[in-house]
Design an enzyme around this catalytic site. Structure first.
Site, mmCIF file in Angstrom:
data_model
loop_
_atom_site.group_PDB
_atom_site.id
_atom_site.type_symbol
_atom_site.label_atom_id
_atom_site.label_comp_id
_atom_site.label_asym_id
_atom_site.label_seq_id
_atom_site.Cartn_x
_atom_site.Cartn_y
_atom_site.Cartn_z
ATOM 1 N N GLY A 45 0.492 -1.031 -0.168
ATOM 2 C CA GLY A 45 0.195 -0.573 -0.153
ATOM 3 C C GLY A 45 1.242 1.219 0.318
ATOM 4 O O GLY A 45 1.684 1.149 0.573
ATOM 5 N N GLN A 50 2.882 9.756 1.142
ATOM 6 C CA GLN A 50 4.505 9.724 0.895
ATOM 7 C C GLN A 50 4.770 9.625 -0.291
ATOM 8 O O GLN A 50 5.865 8.991 -0.300
ATOM 9 C CB GLN A 50 3.935 7.441 0.905
ATOM 10 N N CYS A 87 6.795 -0.641 5.807
ATOM 11 C CA CYS A 87 6.202 1.141 5.927
ATOM 12 C C CYS A 87 6.979 0.894 4.185
ATOM 13 O O CYS A 87 9.109 1.471 4.884
ATOM 14 C CB CYS A 87 5.787 1.570 6.103
ATOM 15 N N LEU A 88 6.857 1.625 3.649
ATOM 16 C CA LEU A 88 8.294 2.339 1.910
ATOM 17 C C LEU A 88 8.477 3.560 2.586
ATOM 18 O O LEU A 88 9.506 3.766 2.426
ATOM 19 C CB LEU A 88 7.425 2.570 1.117
ATOM 20 N N HIS A 129 -3.312 0.511 8.051
ATOM 21 C CA HIS A 129 -1.707 1.038 8.064
ATOM 22 C C HIS A 129 -1.929 2.480 7.035
ATOM 23 O O HIS A 129 -1.340 3.625 7.676
ATOM 24 C CB HIS A 129 -1.168 0.367 7.351
ATOM 25 N N GLU A 130 -2.764 2.263 5.859
ATOM 26 C CA GLU A 130 -2.353 3.408 5.128
ATOM 27 C C GLU A 130 -3.421 4.590 5.081
ATOM 28 O O GLU A 130 -3.163 5.992 4.986
ATOM 29 C CB GLU A 130 -2.753 2.453 3.313
ATOM 30 N N HIS A 133 -1.762 6.509 7.470
ATOM 31 C CA HIS A 133 -1.070 7.761 7.095
ATOM 32 C C HIS A 133 -1.798 9.171 6.610
ATOM 33 O O HIS A 133 -0.666 10.125 6.572
ATOM 34 C CB HIS A 133 -0.132 7.110 5.428
#
Ligand code: CO
Length: 152
Positions: A45, A50, A87-88, A129-130, A133
């Site tokens: 995701g 991000q 996480c990216l 999670h997304e 953000h």
């Protein structure tokens, strides 16, 4: 177009993102770029902040399919799961995070049409999670036992 994924420490990751109000070409290219960037990074995701855009838009790519969630809002959250997360925007780390096991979310698609979905298991984890953000929350704020990933 592949966009740069911002890393923890960048203030854009800590913003409360604004709702998407224009369902136009700039949103389409943002979402297309997020999809491409996510696929290249082989993540589950990616949220708009991000890639440096503080708007309420996320993309999720899991077994159940590829989803674009604009202005997502939880309807309910049920149960509990505890498992690993990464996480990216936090390269080379992972941690154990408690999440609901099942969630229902209402959202808009890129045209502004309204939908809902029910996600469970890893899909629910990715959605939670997304959406975090979009409120400036990172999994490392919630994780126990953050560690370096061995194969990074
Ligand atoms: Co993340």
């Amino acid at each position: 177009m592949i966009r740069n994924i911002v890393q923890v420490g960048d203030t854009v990751l800590r913003e409360k993102c604004a709702p998407v109000t224009s369902f136009d070409e700039s949103l389409f290219s943002l979402l297309d770029d997020m999809k491409e960037t996510l696929r290249k990074a082989e993540g589950a995701g990616l949220a708009a902040p991000q890639v440096g855009v503080p708007l309420r838009a996320v993309v999720v790519d899991v077994e159940e399919g590829y989803f674009e969630l604009i202005n997502p809002v939880f309807v309910w959250q049920k149960g509990e799961q505890v498992g690993p997360e990464a996480c990216l925007s936090v390269k080379g780390k992972s941690g154990i995070v408690r999440r609901p096991d099942k969630v229902k979310v209402i959202f808009q698609d890129r045209k502004g049409d309204k939908y809902s979905l029910v996600a469970r298991g890893f899909f629910a984890r990715a959605v939670c999670h997304e959406i975090d953000h979009l409120d400036g929350v990172l999994y490392i704020d919630k994780a126990a036992d953050i560690r370096d990933e061995e194969d990074v």
